[in-house]
Design a protein around this motif. Structure first.
Motif, PDB file in Angstrom:
ATOM      1  N   GLY A  72      12.661  20.364 -46.370  1.00 23.62           N
ATOM      2  CA  GLY A  72      11.449  19.873 -47.015  1.00 23.62           C
ATOM      3  C   GLY A  72      10.639  19.057 -46.035  1.00 23.62           C
ATOM      4  N   SER A  73       9.510  18.557 -46.519  1.00 21.55           N
ATOM      5  CA  SER A  73       8.676  17.829 -45.582  1.00 21.55           C
ATOM      6  C   SER A  73       8.074  16.583 -46.220  1.00 21.55           C
ATOM      7  N   VAL A  74       7.850  15.600 -45.383  1.00 25.61           N
ATOM      8  CA  VAL A  74       7.167  14.383 -45.785  1.00 25.61           C
ATOM      9  C   VAL A  74       5.925  14.280 -44.920  1.00 25.61           C
ATOM     10  N   ILE A  75       4.753  14.304 -45.559  1.00 27.55           N
ATOM     11  CA  ILE A  75       3.526  14.212 -44.785  1.00 27.55           C
ATOM     12  C   ILE A  75       2.877  12.879 -45.103  1.00 27.55           C
ATOM     13  N   ILE A  76       2.717  12.064 -44.091  1.00 27.44           N
ATOM     14  CA  ILE A  76       2.109  10.762 -44.295  1.00 27.44           C
ATOM     15  C   ILE A  76       0.799  10.739 -43.555  1.00 27.44           C
ATOM     16  N   ASN A  77      -0.287  10.518 -44.296  1.00 27.17           N
ATOM     17  CA  ASN A  77      -1.624  10.535 -43.702  1.00 27.17           C
ATOM     18  C   ASN A  77      -1.871  11.789 -42.873  1.00 27.17           C
ATOM     19  N   ASP A  78      -1.575  12.942 -43.445  1.00 28.47           N
ATOM     20  CA  ASP A  78      -1.809  14.229 -42.808  1.00 28.47           C
ATOM     21  C   ASP A  78      -0.952  14.486 -41.568  1.00 28.47           C
ATOM     22  N   ARG A  79       0.072  13.680 -41.382  1.00 25.73           N
ATOM     23  CA  ARG A  79       0.964  13.967 -40.253  1.00 25.73           C
ATOM     24  C   ARG A  79       2.353  14.250 -40.781  1.00 25.73           C
ATOM     25  N   ASP A  80       2.905  15.375 -40.349  1.00 25.89           N
ATOM     26  CA  ASP A  80       4.250  15.713 -40.794  1.00 25.89           C
ATOM     27  C   ASP A  80       5.247  14.879 -40.002  1.00 25.89           C
ATOM     28  N   VAL A  81       5.942  14.006 -40.712  1.00 24.69           N
ATOM     29  CA  VAL A  81       6.862  13.106 -40.012  1.00 24.69           C
ATOM     30  C   VAL A  81       8.309  13.480 -40.269  1.00 24.69           C
ATOM     31  N   THR A  82       8.544  14.611 -40.920  1.00 24.66           N
ATOM     32  CA  THR A  82       9.903  14.936 -41.337  1.00 24.66           C
ATOM     33  C   THR A  82      10.856  15.120 -40.176  1.00 24.66           C
ATOM     34  N   ARG A  83      10.395  15.856 -39.176  1.00 23.20           N
ATOM     35  CA  ARG A  83      11.302  16.236 -38.087  1.00 23.20           C
ATOM     36  C   ARG A  83      11.227  15.284 -36.907  1.00 23.20           C
ATOM     37  N   MET A  84      10.759  14.104 -37.180  1.00 20.86           N
ATOM     38  CA  MET A  84      10.526  13.180 -36.087  1.00 20.86           C
ATOM     39  C   MET A  84      11.741  12.985 -35.198  1.00 20.86           C
ATOM     40  N   GLY A  85      12.884  12.838 -35.793  1.00 20.19           N
ATOM     41  CA  GLY A  85      14.060  12.568 -34.977  1.00 20.19           C
ATOM     42  C   GLY A  85      14.989  13.742 -34.855  1.00 20.19           C
ATOM     43  N   LYS A  86      14.857  14.682 -35.791  1.00 25.37           N
ATOM     44  CA  LYS A  86      15.865  15.716 -35.918  1.00 25.37           C
ATOM     45  C   LYS A  86      15.996  16.606 -34.674  1.00 25.37           C
ATOM     46  N   GLU A  87      14.864  17.193 -34.232  1.00 28.52           N
ATOM     47  CA  GLU A  87      14.900  18.116 -33.092  1.00 28.52           C
ATOM     48  C   GLU A  87      15.460  17.428 -31.875  1.00 28.52           C
ATOM     49  N   PHE A  88      14.998  16.234 -31.717  1.00 24.39           N
ATOM     50  CA  PHE A  88      15.420  15.416 -30.602  1.00 24.39           C
ATOM     51  C   PHE A  88      16.935  15.352 -30.519  1.00 24.39           C
ATOM     52  N   VAL A  89      17.539  15.045 -31.638  1.00 25.55           N
ATOM     53  CA  VAL A  89      18.990  14.911 -31.654  1.00 25.55           C
ATOM     54  C   VAL A  89      19.662  16.241 -31.395  1.00 25.55           C
ATOM     55  N   ARG A  90      19.118  17.306 -31.997  1.00 20.25           N
ATOM     56  CA  ARG A  90      19.803  18.580 -31.873  1.00 20.25           C
ATOM     57  C   ARG A  90      19.777  19.110 -30.442  1.00 20.25           C
ATOM     58  N   THR A  91      18.618  19.115 -29.786  1.00 22.11           N
ATOM     59  CA  THR A  91      18.567  19.584 -28.405  1.00 22.11           C
ATOM     60  C   THR A  91      19.476  18.746 -27.536  1.00 22.11           C
ATOM     61  N   ASN A  92      19.463  17.471 -27.814  1.00 22.10           N
ATOM     62  CA  ASN A  92      20.306  16.598 -27.037  1.00 22.10           C
ATOM     63  C   ASN A  92      21.759  16.958 -27.157  1.00 22.10           C
ATOM     64  N   PHE A  93      22.142  17.391 -28.344  1.00 20.26           N
ATOM     65  CA  PHE A  93      23.547  17.677 -28.579  1.00 20.26           C
ATOM     66  C   PHE A  93      24.012  18.799 -27.662  1.00 20.26           C
ATOM     67  N   VAL A  94      23.291  19.928 -27.670  1.00 22.76           N
ATOM     68  CA  VAL A  94      23.654  21.063 -26.829  1.00 22.76           C
ATOM     69  C   VAL A  94      23.675  20.627 -25.362  1.00 22.76           C
ATOM     70  N   TYR A  95      22.622  19.958 -25.002  1.00 21.37           N
ATOM     71  CA  TYR A  95      22.459  19.538 -23.625  1.00 21.37           C
ATOM     72  C   TYR A  95      23.598  18.624 -23.189  1.00 21.37           C
ATOM     73  N   SER A  96      23.928  17.707 -24.046  1.00 25.74           N
ATOM     74  CA  SER A  96      24.926  16.732 -23.631  1.00 25.74           C
ATOM     75  C   SER A  96      26.314  17.345 -23.579  1.00 25.74           C
ATOM     76  N   ILE A  97      26.587  18.303 -24.463  1.00 27.43           N
ATOM     77  CA  ILE A  97      27.879  18.977 -24.395  1.00 27.43           C
ATOM     78  C   ILE A  97      28.010  19.668 -23.037  1.00 27.43           C
ATOM     79  N   LEU A  98      26.925  20.355 -22.639  1.00 29.10           N
ATOM     80  CA  LEU A  98      26.896  21.005 -21.331  1.00 29.10           C
ATOM     81  C   LEU A  98      27.186  20.004 -20.226  1.00 29.10           C
ATOM     82  N   MET A  99      26.497  18.897 -20.301  1.00 28.13           N
ATOM     83  CA  MET A  99      26.624  17.885 -19.261  1.00 28.13           C
ATOM     84  C   MET A  99      28.044  17.348 -19.178  1.00 28.13           C
ATOM     85  N   ILE A 100      28.613  17.118 -20.347  1.00 31.14           N
ATOM     86  CA  ILE A 100      29.953  16.539 -20.358  1.00 31.14           C
ATOM     87  C   ILE A 100      30.961  17.538 -19.815  1.00 31.14           C
ATOM     88  N   LEU A 101      30.778  18.811 -20.165  1.00 31.44           N
ATOM     89  CA  LEU A 101      31.672  19.835 -19.646  1.00 31.44           C
ATOM     90  C   LEU A 101      31.576  19.897 -18.128  1.00 31.44           C
TER      91      LEU A 101
END
Lengths: 327, 373, 523
Positions: C76-105
């Motif tokens: 779902g989405s939350v739009i505040i003042n015409d800006r979609d703020v729903t995915r503000m943190g989500k993508e960030f965390v997910r890309t980081n996860f893949v990336y960091s697993i690679l790095m740690i390996l």
């Protein structure tokens, strides 16, 4: 509603104090009221006004030390409970006077089954066998509306929802057909729809068993639903006592009036709530004279120096105010 | 998750934990300054470098640390130092384990080939100490002496600590409570070796207790002839246990007392205690039925966890009282740099800690029906 | 409140929050979901007070938290003042996860290859081969010539054999500690470091719009330095006469870099609250007032600290004097006396603490305030004070409120529009007066009839609902209320939609119209 017979419970000038390191907390100061068979008395007040301590004083369950009942009488069926031995008191607790508490989540012991806790009370006060007690317990659980009582009686309290736990508490409290029930905010922790169920249940059982109920709450809506008479407490005093219709139609004490004007209403739109200025006083050094005078809009010089009298404005309508019936 | 799944999960996860612990322990041991041979050279200065190298070689101390660890973990073959047929012998041993087991129980004879393979830690064999004896048998022989002492002191701390704690909580800040908490503070703060020596001095040397001399050395009398009856032996054994038990139990008693007191005070403030009182239950039932079981939950946790550390804490007391237990043995072996033995004892401690943790969790689930894993 | 401009300031569409329940011995798989908030849609208009009411467990608090991004929505989405703020943190965390697993390996592989495998275990590299290399004077293999006691000869033993007593294990242990140390410092201090990493932007394939933070660079340098200092400490304290040769140095340097980046990335994984600039701007926009005035204020901070924290964070005061001035203004606004400024929360009563909480929320000039049960922990006589204060603040500052509460009387008093929730679903949305005059959903009706009215003359026949609120774990399909509803029919097994029955009055019930007309006939 009128109750012709002798009162079941009569508090006379009850005083309970707590002796703490910071000083003596005068939690209950000169409280008197009567409670008849089949009557529901609502004790209303904000937190810290002494309503719970009053109820604990009746059963002599005030934590000692630091608490101590320092004066007055608690006449129950013609005996002064304060004079009775601890052993006789134990026979009265749970048998003639029962109590239910605010938070059903914490008032049942989590490590024992419901069966254990209900049967404990029955076996303590009645001479019955294990099987009879169990049947009685199941019957009680059915009476308070717990489905599948025979199976659920073996469950632990955490497996019940809040409303069901409060029903269990009520079943436990009623297990010895008490003459009087003290209900200390029994619905405050419950949801509205569950509160309605429990209120309904208490009212029905009270009528069926012709019990006297001392109903303690801060919710003026609940009082209007359930009580016959109302006592309003403020800072350890009862400031007004009358029947439930009068308290809402013609409140006399300035505190009662202010309290009624300050609550938001669901049934009508209020543009602006009335406000009681200031905060609840500290009971170690309560205000002199009338304890409400620092917050009272009508306060005069007299209020801060002299303790007001109990004025009987109309038959059985008391107001604890110098200017009773004149404001 | 059901309790069974939880236990299985915990046990499975403890396997890598054991491996990790063993690697760290091994690394620490192998890097400690001086080894067994250096200690031998101290006592025998005339030992030639060739002799020393020879001993090192025989004990496998000249191998790569990785090799030594693998040998300790998996087992060693007959030809020490030859990797050539290690894997073959290892596989041979593993494959024939069930057959050898059935054969040993006498049901069937499979004609399992003889093997010189000595199984390693993963097969439950701690290996051989540097002095040549099997560590499993040393531990087996000494463990009972240690457990006996530890159990007695644990029992003492529970039997004295819990009742005193309850009493203190019922009458907080009374004179007896103050006395109890002061003594508890004393018990916690005094080091065991000091109280041990004081007790020996007072009860064995100066005989202050009705002139009775309490035995303070060893677990049995040296003067036993071997002709005593079972009862005499038992009395002798128990008499020897008195002082070390009390010394060892003091700190535990103090801990249990303080814990019981604070958790009892907490529980007595709960609503369900008020409920119990409002039912008209006698104070005895309120305390011992409704309050105690709730109040004991934190005590169970702490005591359960401390069982795991019993072995680790035994060294001082056993040394002071010359008690022939594992703790004293471990101290002696440390001085000898007998690393294999130390690995054995340390792994035993690790196992006990992990197992006692698990047992505490299970007990907790039975005591508190709200707990679900 | 009077002139509402009908522009949605918050627009919530099909918002869902599931809390998964996991079970299993080793791999814990999802066996069910708690449907805390299940597909709700609503708008909040600028300058109004939007009431969110329901019983415990209905998802009203979860909704409030999601608006503030304290919880990440499942979909779902939350739009505040015409800006979609729903995915503000989500993508960030997910890309980081893949990336960091690679790095740690990579880091682990590096560690393993460099230090764990002695040369002789590598096929083809045996003593003879090594000796031949030594004879040829080749220095390709990074190792060390060491003096062997037993043979009195120089010998090359392994890639990383450093000193006499099999020291590679000591080195491994030391490195393990260093690794843990690096992880710890980067986890606790280095918040902004990864933002500076160009790799992240490469991976994300978009131009960097995050500022490079100084702390990141400092942490990186500090991390490398600390690793090197520790490494040499190990060597010096161990008394081992060894200085690494150039290839070893290079490998270790590379290794440290990988380890540090891995470490920095690692700390991004389990933080779903990224503190980037956008997020901060967002938090400045929307603020929360908590239910419990006792636990929501840090007992170690004075009123001044509590209120000025927001000013500092957003740079809203340029100097000490201005900051104090602003704090005093805010305190005056919420009705606290100036002499309270250096007191601690425990010195205040519940009502005053709630005032401090309101001042704290207002310190960053928010436009929206989410009030989660703002008065339910307060005494009756104090409630009125706080409710009036909130009303005044709205009038003077033009705030938009979202009030989450279980008390219908409070909701009626404060709200312009009300949304009723039940077990994660939106049941009814309408203007306050409309809703209380004409509740269309059977649940709303029952809820209202259950509220005790402080007037004994209106003692009425209540609709007592059967049973308890159903569990939100894997709920049955269809209307959530059907098991307790007096009007339930077969059709209720289908999920009702939230339809606009009257202008501005939305109801999720198949029979709302029938119920309404039948009630009309009855009365």
């Amino acid at each position: 509603m009128t109750f012709a017979e002798e009162p079941l419970l009569e508090l006379e000038h009850l005083k309970t104090q707590f002796f703490t390191e910071d000083g003596v907390v005068k939690a209950v100061d000169d409280v008197s009221f009567k409670l008849h068979r089949g009557e529901v008395l609502g004790l209303v007040g904000e937190s810290g006004c002494g309503k719970t301590i009053t109820s604990l004083s009746i059963l002599k369950l005030v934590p000692t030390p630091p608490g101590k009942i320092v004066g007055g009488k608690v006449m129950f069926n013609g005996e002064d409970l304060l004079e009775l031995s601890e052993e006789r008191m134990r026979q009265i607790r749970g048998n003639e006077i029962s109590m239910i508490f605010q938070d059903p989540m914490t008032s049942l012991n989590p490590v024992f089954t419901v069966k254990n806790q209900i049967l404990e009370n029955i076996k303590l006060h009645q001479d019955v066998s294990e099987d009879e007690a169990l049947e009685k317990g199941i019957e009680l659980m059915q009476m308070v509306g717990i489905p599948e009582a025979r199976r659920r009686i073996n469950d632990y309290p955490h497996l019940f929802s809040g409303g069901m736990r409060q029903r269990v508490m009520i079943a436990m409290a009623l297990s010895c057909n008490p003459q009087m029930l003290i209900a200390d905010e029994p619905t405050t922790a419950l949801d509205v729809t569950i509160q309605a169920q429990v209120l309904d249940l208490i009212k029905d059982l009270q009528e069926d068993l012709n019990m006297a109920v001392l109903y303690i709450t801060h919710n003026l809506g609940v009082i209007a639903e359930i009580a016959d008479n109302v006592a309003v407490m403020y800072a350890g005093n009862i400031v007004e006592y009358t029947d439930v219709n009068t308290i809402y139609d013609k409140p006399d004490h300035p505190y009662t009036r202010a309290l009624l004007s300050s609550i938001p209403r669901m049934d009508k739109k209020i543009s602006r709530l009335g406000v009681i200025r200031g905060t609840v006083p500290n009971l170690i050094t309560p205000p002199s004279g009338c304890r409400f005078h620092p917050r009272c809009p009508y306060a005069t010089e007299k209020c801060s120096t002299q303790v007001p009298p109990y004025v009987e404005i109309e038959p059985s309508h008391f107001s604890f105010c110098h200017y009773a019936a004149t404001l | 998750m059901s309790l069974r799944n939880y236990v299985i999960r915990r046990l499975l996860f403890s396997i890598p934990l054991f491996l990790g612990i063993s690697i760290i322990l091994f690394a620490l041991m192998i890097n400690a300054p001086a080894d067994y041979v250096d200690v031998l050279r101290l006592t025998n200065p005339t030992m030639s470098p060739e002799e020393a190298a020879n001993i090192r070689h025989n004990l496998g101390l000249d191998r790569e640390p990785m090799e030594q660890y693998i040998l300790w973990l998996l087992g060693r073959n007959s030809e020490v130092g030859d990797w050539g047929n290690f894997f073959e012998e290892f596989a041979n041993f593993v494959i024939f384990i069930p057959f050898r087991f059935i054969q040993d129980t006498g049901v069937l004879d499979f004609g399992v080939p003889d093997s010189n393979f000595e199984p390693g830690f993963i097969f439950g064999n701690m290996g051989r100490s540097f002095t040549g004896s099997s560590i499993n048998s040393i531990i087996g022989a000494l463990a009972w002496e240690t457990i006996k002492l530890q159990l007695a002191s644990l029992l003492m701390s529970l039997m004295i600590g819990i009742p005193l704690g309850i009493f203190s909580a019922r009458k907080p800040y009374s004179r007896l409570d103050n006395l109890g908490t002061t003594l508890a503070l004393f018990g916690v703060s005094m080091p065991v070796f000091w109280t041990g020596i004081m007790f020996i001095l007072l009860f064995s040397d100066y005989k202050i207790f009705f002139g009775i001399r309490f035995p303070a050395l060893g677990s049995t009398s040296y003067t036993l002839t071997g002709n005593e009856g079972a009862i005499e032996l038992l009395v002798d054994e128990l008499a020897h246990m008195i002082l070390p038990t009390i010394v060892l139990g003091l700190a535990g008693t103090a801990l249990v007392l303080r814990l019981t007191r604070s958790s009892m005070l907490e529980v007595l403030r709960q609503d369900y205690i008020l409920t119990a009182r409002s039912k008209g239950l006698p104070e005895r039932l309120v305390i011992y039925k409704h309050a105690l079981r709730n109040a004991l939950l934190p005590v169970v946790t702490v005591v359960g966890l401390s069982i795991g550390f019993l072995l680790a804490g035994a060294a001082l007391t056993e040394t002071v009282f010359s008690w022939p237990g594992l703790g004293r043995e471990a101290v002696a072996r440390i001085n000898l740099r007998d690393y294999n033995f130390m690995m054995g004892v340390n792994m035993l401690i690790a196992i006990m800690v992990i197992v006692s943790n698990l047992v505490t969790d299970i007990t907790y689930a039975f005591l508190d029906p709200r707990i679900r894993y | 409140m009077a002139n509402l401009t009908k522009t949605p300031i918050i627009s919530v569409k099909n918002l869902v929050k599931l809390f998964p329940i996991r079970e299993g011995i080793i791999r814990q798989s999802v066996v069910g979901n708690v449907h805390a908030v299940d597909d709700i849609t609503f708008d909040v208009f600028k300058g109004e007070t939007f009431g969110l009411v329901g019983e415990s467990g209905c998802g009203k608090t979860t909704t409030g938290r999601m608006l503030l991004h304290l919880l990440e929505p499942t979909s779902g989405s939350v739009i505040i003042n015409d800006r979609d703020v729903t995915r503000m943190g989500k993508e960030f965390v997910r890309t980081n996860f893949v990336y960091s697993i690679l790095m740690i390996l990579t880091g682990l592989a590096f560690l393993f290859l460099t230090f764990l495998i002695p040369a002789r275990f590598i096929p083809g590299i045996n003593g003879t081969f090594l000796n031949s290399l030594v004879d040829e004077g080749s220095v390709i293999i990074s190792g060390a010539y060491i003096f062997n006691d037993a043979t009195s000869e120089l010998e090359l033993i392994s890639f990383a054999s450093l000193t006499r007593n099999w020291p590679n294990l000591s080195f491994i242990v030391a490195l393990l500690f260093i690794w843990i140390f690096t992880f710890t410092i980067t986890t606790f201090i280095g918040t902004g470091m990864f933002l500076a990493s160009p790799l992240y932007h490469l991976l994300n394939k978009r131009p960097p719009d995050f500022p490079t933070t100084k702390t990141g660079v400092i942490i990186a340098v500090f991390g490398v330095l600390s690793e090197w200092v520790l490494m040499f400490l190990v060597i010096i304290i161990g008394g081992r006469p060894y200085f690494p040769d150039i290839p070893t140095l290079i490998i270790t340097l590379l290794g440290s870099a990988i380890l540090i980046i891995g470490g920095v990335v690692w700390q991004r994984i389990d933080k779903n609250e990224p503190l980037d600039k956008k997020m901060r701007a967002f938090r400045k926009y929307i603020q929360l007032i908590f239910q419990d005035p006792y636990s929501s204020l840090n007992p170690r901070m004075t009123v001044y600290d509590i209120i000025s924290e927001g000013l500092d964070l957003y740079g809203l005061a340029y100097n000490q004097k201005e900051k104090e001035q602003k704090v005093l203004e805010l305190m005056d606004l919420v009705g606290l006396a100036p002499f309270h400024i250096y007191r601690y929360p425990h010195e205040f009563s519940g009502g005053q603490r709630q005032r401090i909480g309101i001042a704290r929320a207002l310190s960053v000039n928010p436009q929206i305030i989410v009030a989660d049960e703002p008065v339910s922990a307060l005494d009756v006589s104090i409630r009125a004070q706080i409710l009036n204060l909130l009303d005044d603040l709205q009038n003077t500052l033009g705030l938009t409120y979202i009030v989450v509460a279980h008390d219908l009387s409070v909701i009626r008093h404060v709200s312009d529009r009300v949304a009723v929730m039940y077990v994660g679903k939106m049941m009814e949305i309408a203007d306050t007066d409309e809703l209380f005059l004409r509740p269309l959903h059977p649940y709303t009706e029952a809820l209202m009839s259950a509220v005790p009215i402080p007037d004994p003359k209106t003692r009425k026949e209540r609709i007592i609902l059967r049973g308890d609120v159903p569990t939100p774990i894997n709920p049955q399909p269809g209307c959530r209320f059907k098991d307790r509803c007096n009007y339930a029919k077969d059709k209720c097994n289908q999920e009702p939609t939230l339809d606009e029955v009257f202008p501005g009055h939305q109801v999720a019930c198949w029979f709302s119209k029938e119920i309404y007309s039948s009630r009309g006939e009855a009365s």
